[in-house]
Write an enzyme that holds these catalytic residues in place. Structure first.
Site, PDB file in Angstrom:
ATOM      1  N   LYS A 173      -9.780  71.511   8.050  1.00  0.00           N
ATOM      2  CA  LYS A 173     -11.231  71.303   8.153  1.00  0.00           C
ATOM      3  C   LYS A 173     -11.681  70.283   7.103  1.00  0.00           C
ATOM      4  CE  LYS A 173     -11.719  75.682   7.551  1.00  0.00           C
ATOM      5  NZ  LYS A 173     -12.242  77.045   7.361  1.00  0.00           N
ATOM      6  N   THR A 204     -24.613  77.517   3.240  1.00  0.00           N
ATOM      7  CA  THR A 204     -23.338  77.444   3.951  1.00  0.00           C
ATOM      8  C   THR A 204     -22.394  78.584   3.561  1.00  0.00           C
ATOM      9  OG1 THR A 204     -22.545  75.975   2.206  1.00  0.00           O
ATOM     10  CG2 THR A 204     -23.405  74.930   4.192  1.00  0.00           C
ATOM     11  N   GLY A 206     -20.197  81.571   3.811  1.00  0.00           N
ATOM     12  CA  GLY A 206     -19.545  82.216   4.956  1.00  0.00           C
ATOM     13  C   GLY A 206     -19.214  81.274   6.101  1.00  0.00           C
ATOM     14  N   THR A 207     -19.331  79.985   5.873  1.00  0.00           N
ATOM     15  CA  THR A 207     -19.074  79.018   6.953  1.00  0.00           C
ATOM     16  C   THR A 207     -17.650  79.137   7.503  1.00  0.00           C
ATOM     17  OG1 THR A 207     -20.595  77.507   5.866  1.00  0.00           O
ATOM     18  CG2 THR A 207     -19.152  76.563   7.525  1.00  0.00           C
ATOM     19  N   GLY A 208     -16.668  79.229   6.581  1.00  0.00           N
ATOM     20  CA  GLY A 208     -15.269  79.315   7.012  1.00  0.00           C
ATOM     21  C   GLY A 208     -14.995  80.579   7.798  1.00  0.00           C
ATOM     22  N   CYS A 209     -15.557  81.694   7.317  1.00  0.00           N
ATOM     23  CA  CYS A 209     -15.381  82.984   8.011  1.00  0.00           C
ATOM     24  C   CYS A 209     -15.966  82.901   9.419  1.00  0.00           C
ATOM     25  CB  CYS A 209     -16.111  84.105   7.271  1.00  0.00           C
ATOM     26  SG  CYS A 209     -15.711  84.243   5.537  1.00  0.00           S
TER      27      CYS A 209
HETATM   28  O1  PXL Z   1     -15.555  82.427   2.814  1.00  0.00           O
HETATM   29  C1  PXL Z   1     -14.529  83.109   2.210  1.00  0.00           C
HETATM   30  C2  PXL Z   1     -14.792  84.559   2.007  1.00  0.00           C
HETATM   31  C3  PXL Z   1     -14.021  85.481   2.647  1.00  0.00           C
HETATM   32  N1  PXL Z   1     -14.157  86.806   2.485  1.00  0.00           N
HETATM   33  C4  PXL Z   1     -15.108  87.295   1.696  1.00  0.00           C
HETATM   34  C5  PXL Z   1     -15.945  86.431   1.024  1.00  0.00           C
HETATM   35  C6  PXL Z   1     -15.799  85.019   1.188  1.00  0.00           C
HETATM   36  C7  PXL Z   1     -16.677  84.091   0.491  1.00  0.00           C
HETATM   37  O2  PXL Z   1     -17.562  84.408  -0.209  1.00  0.00           O
HETATM   38  O3  PXL Z   1     -16.882  86.928   0.247  1.00  0.00           O
HETATM   39  C8  PXL Z   1     -15.247  88.759   1.526  1.00  0.00           C
END
Ligand code: PXL
Length: 260
Positions: A173, A204, A206-209
C-alpha cells in the site's frame, strides 16, 4: 448471508482493530465473528496499554467459531506475540480452504508497538505462507523486505522479496508516498496498480484495518482478488473522505458512509 472472521486486537476507541473490522463487515452485508488477541486501552491520541489474551484462550476462541460457523474469509490484524502467532497458524492450517487476508500490523498511528519486535520472524515463518494476500503499508513492507521504501520501484522490489516468503499475493500500500495513493498487487508474475486520489483528511485511524477487512468481506462474497481490492479501495477512499471528528487526535474513518 456470507460470514467473515477477524482475528485481531480490540481498540477501545472504536476506530481500528476488531471494532473497525466488524463495522466494515457489517457495512458490506457480511456477518462478522471475532477472535480477540489483545485488548488495547486506546483513544484517538495514544495507546495507554495493551493486555494480551492468553494464547490458549485465543485458541479456544478460534475453535469455538470455526467448529460451528461456516466462515467464508478470514482477516488477521494485530497478533502481538510469537506465541499467539504460532497458535493462530497451527489452527488455520486445518482450515486452508478459507482465504486469509493478512494485515501485518506492527505499530499504531500513534507509534505504539502492536507486534513485539521479536515476533516479526514468527509472522514471516508461520503466517505469511498461509495468506491469500498480505497487505503491508510502506513501513511494514520495508520491515518484511529488509530495506527502506521510497519509490514505486522500491515497492515492486519489496513485493518481490515478500512474495518469496510464501504468500499467494502481496498488496503493498503506497498511501504514505507523495502523489496519488497507489497500491501494487503482485502475484509472482505481474503487478496490478490500484490508484486513488490523495486525500488531505487527517482522520485516518484504522485505515489499514478497514481496508483489509473490506477485502476479506468482498472475498467472502465470492469476488476474485482483483475485484475485491478494487471495491475495497473505493470503500476506504469514501470512508476517509466522509470521516467526521471523533476525539482530540487522529479520528476514525466513517465505516457507514454509504448507509447514512
Ligand atoms: O491499524 C493497526 C491497528 C490494529 N489493531 C489495533 C489497533 C491498530 C491501530 O491503532 O489499535 C487494535
Amino acid at each position: 448471508m456470507k460470514a467473515a472472521l477477524t482475528i485481531a486486537g480490540s481498540d477501545s476507541g472504536g476506530g481500528a482493530g476488531i471494532q473497525a473490522d466488524l463495522k466494515t463487515f457489517a457495512a458490506h452485508g457480511v456477518y462478522g465473528a471475532s477472535v480477540i488477541t489483545a485488548v488495547t486501552a486506546q483513544n484517538t491520541v495514544s495507546v495507554l496499554g495493551v493486555a494480551e489474551i492468553e494464547p490458549s484462550f485465543v485458541e479456544l476462541q478460534l475453535h469455538a467459531v470455526l467448529e460451528d460457523i461456516k466462515i467464508d474469509a478470514i482477516k488477521i490484524g494485530m497478533l502481538s506475540s510469537t506465541e499467539i502467532i504460532k497458535i493462530v497458524a497451527k489452527t488455520l492450517n486445518n482450515y486452508s480452504h478459507i482465504p486469509v487476508v493478512l494485515d501485518p500490523v506492527m505499530v499504531a498511528k500513534s507509534g505504539d508497538h502492536l507486534l513485539k519486535l521479536e515476533a516479526k520472524q514468527a509472522l514471516i515463518n508461520y503466517l505469511l505462507p498461509l495468506a491469500a494476500v498480505v497487505t503491508p503499508n510502506l513501513h511494514e513492507a520495508g520491515v518484511l523486505a529488509g530495506f527502506t521504501i521510497n519509490t514505486i520501484e522500491d515497492m515492486k522490489k519489496a513485493a518481490d522479496i515478500i512474495k518469496s516468503l510464501g504468500p499467494k499475493n502481496v498488496l503493498v500500500k503506497g498511501g504514505h508516498l507523495p502523489g496519488e495513493a497507489v497500491d501494487l498487487l503482485y502475484d509472482g508474475n505481474e503487478f496490478k496498480a490500484f490508484t486513488a486520489q490523495r486525500l488531505s483528511n487527517k482522520n485516518t485511524h484504522g485505515t489499514g484495518c478497514t481496508y483489509s477487512s473490506a477485502i476479506a468481506a468482498n472475498l467472502a462474497k465470492g469476488m476474485n482478488l482483483t475485484q475485491a481490492i478494487t471495491e475495497a479501495k473505493q470503500y476506504i477512499t469514501g470512508a476517509i473522505k466522509n470521516a467526521f471528528p471523533v476525539g482530540r487526535g487522529i479520528g476514525p474513518t466513517n465505516h457507514f458512509y454509504k448507509l447514512y
